[in-house]
Design a protein around this motif. Structure first.
Motif, PDB file in Angstrom:
ATOM      1  N   LEU A 252       0.844  -1.188   0.000  1.00  0.00           N
ATOM      2  CA  LEU A 252       0.000   0.000   0.000  1.00  0.00           C
ATOM      3  C   LEU A 252       0.883   1.242   0.000  1.00  0.00           C
ATOM      4  O   LEU A 252       1.753   1.398   0.871  1.00  0.00           O
ATOM      5  N   PHE A 253       0.666   2.125  -0.972  1.00  0.00           N
ATOM      6  CA  PHE A 253       1.487   3.328  -1.069  1.00  0.00           C
ATOM      7  C   PHE A 253       0.898   4.390  -0.148  1.00  0.00           C
ATOM      8  O   PHE A 253      -0.079   5.052  -0.473  1.00  0.00           O
ATOM      9  N   ASP A 254       1.515   4.544   1.028  1.00  0.00           N
ATOM     10  CA  ASP A 254       1.005   5.484   2.026  1.00  0.00           C
ATOM     11  C   ASP A 254       2.158   6.150   2.766  1.00  0.00           C
ATOM     12  O   ASP A 254       3.324   5.991   2.396  1.00  0.00           O
ATOM     13  N   GLU A 255       1.825   6.878   3.834  1.00  0.00           N
ATOM     14  CA  GLU A 255       2.835   7.658   4.558  1.00  0.00           C
ATOM     15  C   GLU A 255       3.479   6.886   5.704  1.00  0.00           C
ATOM     16  O   GLU A 255       4.299   7.445   6.450  1.00  0.00           O
ATOM     17  N   ASP A 256       3.156   5.602   5.862  1.00  0.00           N
ATOM     18  CA  ASP A 256       3.661   4.840   7.006  1.00  0.00           C
ATOM     19  C   ASP A 256       5.185   4.815   7.073  1.00  0.00           C
ATOM     20  O   ASP A 256       5.763   4.661   8.161  1.00  0.00           O
ATOM     21  N   TYR A 257       5.821   4.936   5.924  1.00  0.00           N
ATOM     22  CA  TYR A 257       7.295   4.962   5.904  1.00  0.00           C
ATOM     23  C   TYR A 257       7.829   6.010   6.865  1.00  0.00           C
ATOM     24  O   TYR A 257       8.783   5.750   7.615  1.00  0.00           O
ATOM     25  N   TYR A 258       7.226   7.186   6.874  1.00  0.00           N
ATOM     26  CA  TYR A 258       7.725   8.277   7.716  1.00  0.00           C
ATOM     27  C   TYR A 258       7.464   8.004   9.199  1.00  0.00           C
ATOM     28  O   TYR A 258       8.264   8.387  10.057  1.00  0.00           O
ATOM     29  N   THR A 259       6.378   7.323   9.482  1.00  0.00           N
ATOM     30  CA  THR A 259       6.113   6.919  10.865  1.00  0.00           C
ATOM     31  C   THR A 259       7.199   5.974  11.353  1.00  0.00           C
ATOM     32  O   THR A 259       7.698   6.097  12.477  1.00  0.00           O
ATOM     33  N   LEU A 260       7.586   5.030  10.491  1.00  0.00           N
ATOM     34  CA  LEU A 260       8.638   4.087  10.843  1.00  0.00           C
ATOM     35  C   LEU A 260       9.979   4.785  11.037  1.00  0.00           C
ATOM     36  O   LEU A 260      10.691   4.532  12.019  1.00  0.00           O
ATOM     37  N   VAL A 261      10.335   5.654  10.099  1.00  0.00           N
ATOM     38  CA  VAL A 261      11.608   6.371  10.211  1.00  0.00           C
ATOM     39  C   VAL A 261      11.639   7.196  11.493  1.00  0.00           C
ATOM     40  O   VAL A 261      12.652   7.230  12.200  1.00  0.00           O
ATOM     41  N   ASN A 262      10.526   7.843  11.812  1.00  0.00           N
ATOM     42  CA  ASN A 262      10.450   8.665  13.017  1.00  0.00           C
ATOM     43  C   ASN A 262      10.603   7.832  14.290  1.00  0.00           C
ATOM     44  O   ASN A 262      11.057   8.330  15.320  1.00  0.00           O
ATOM     45  N   LYS A 263      10.250   6.559  14.207  1.00  0.00           N
ATOM     46  CA  LYS A 263      10.394   5.642  15.349  1.00  0.00           C
ATOM     47  C   LYS A 263      11.729   4.904  15.315  1.00  0.00           C
ATOM     48  O   LYS A 263      11.923   3.945  16.049  1.00  0.00           O
ATOM     49  N   ARG A 264      12.633   5.343  14.464  1.00  0.00           N
ATOM     50  CA  ARG A 264      13.949   4.737  14.291  1.00  0.00           C
ATOM     51  C   ARG A 264      13.831   3.296  13.786  1.00  0.00           C
ATOM     52  O   ARG A 264      14.570   2.408  14.181  1.00  0.00           O
TER      53      ARG A 264
END
Length: 327
Positions: A252-264
């Protein structure tokens, strides 16, 4: 006097030739380039791409990555699609490209386009359109794709090794690589969001789990709980196992990537590096906390920017009959 006049005329003619050449090779891409020569191009590309993505959604990520890898080496000229020959090892066989998949999709789209508009549409344009449509089919962005690219005739293995940003690159290296292609820091952090879909073999991040500094240690920038999870999937020396880059929604193409990066929990060092620069960190936090309020729109804009890198237009290059071979 007559001699001077003749010289002036010759210089003027030479100038006109140079200007004509500059114009023919310096034309800009534009939306609807094939409006008259192949009016149904986008529908043909979308239909054929859909046939493959509907059966194998995991092809979307490598097709997007293929466009990225093409543009970062010699510009967006379809050079990543060319096969190696007896006398030349092509980009396709460079180590960073050996995990690319979906070349058969590009070939199928090209074949469908050639049936309707033979010798008109470049492989470079087809790749740009397929990348957009593959993203859209995973509920991602839609953006208008400027077209008018022509295909290059050169593809060199070593240039791919040098030109592509590595998964272990730090923020300084990433910014320098993107800047060298005329892309901004915002383009860097936005295009990194493409990691919201797809998978990776364990190899590119294994050192973060087992031997980060050569002392059998782990990467302190990677969340400890995530390290423990990854170790259950990737054993030392494992180069075959695939891991989701965005666990739980990698189709799914969504913004979750940034949530993961923000959580290290960014899988690669190049993901974690986005927290090491004020501008990229601010964007990561913004998208992570706003449910990706601007990500899809931003991604389309940055893809257009990337799609303009080093393009061949006018009389440069060629329109390949088959994407894997020069004419």
């Amino acid at each position: 006097m007559a001699t001077q006049k003749l010289i002036s005329v010759l210089l003027l003619q030479l100038l006109l030739v140079i200007l004509a050449s500059d114009f023919s090779n310096g034309q800009k891409l534009n939306v609807g380039f094939y409006h008259k020569t192949c009016p149904n191009i986008e529908a043909i590309v979308a239909k054929t791409t859909q046939q493959y993505i509907s059966r194998a959604p995991t092809l979307a990520a490598p097709l997007l990555r293929m466009h990225f890898h093409d543009c970062f080496v010699r510009g967006c000229d379809g050079s990543v699609l060319l096969n190696s020959t007896a006398s030349n090892s092509a980009e396709k066989d460079a180590f960073p490209n050996q995990s690319l998949r979906g070349f058969h999709v590009i070939d199928a789209v090209k074949s469908a386009v050639e049936k309707k508009c033979p010798g008109v549409v470049s492989c470079a344009d087809i790749l740009a359109l397929v990348a957009r449509d593959a993203v859209r089919m995973l509920h991602g962005s839609f953006w208008e794709v400027p077209t008018g690219r022509r295909d290059g005739r050169v593809s060199v293995n070593s240039e791919a090794l040098r030109g592509l940003p590595a998964p272990f690159a730090n923020i300084t290296q990433l910014k320098a690589t993107f800047a060298s292609k005329g892309l901004s820091v915002k383009d860097l952090v936005v295009l990194s969001g493409g990691h919201t879909i797809g998978t990776s073999h364990c190899g590119p991040f294994s050192n973060r789990l087992y031997n980060f500094t050569g002392k059998g240690d782990t990467d302190p920038k990677l969340d400890k709980n995530y390290i423990a999870q990854l170790k259950t999937k990737c054993k030392p020396g494992d180069i075959k196992t695939l891991v989701e880059m965005d666990p739980g929604s990698f189709k799914l193409f969504d913004e979750d990537y940034y949530t993961l990066v923000n959580k290290r929990r960014g899988l690669f060092q190049s993901d974690s590096a986005l927290l090491d620069d004020p501008e990229t960190r601010a964007y990561v936090i913004q998208q992570a906390t706003s449910h990706g309020a601007t990500f899809l729109k931003d991604f389309g804009a940055s893809m257009v920017n990337m799609g303009n890198i080093g393009v061949l237009t006018g009389n440069s290059g060629e329109i390949r009959k088959q994407c894997a071979f020069v004419n």
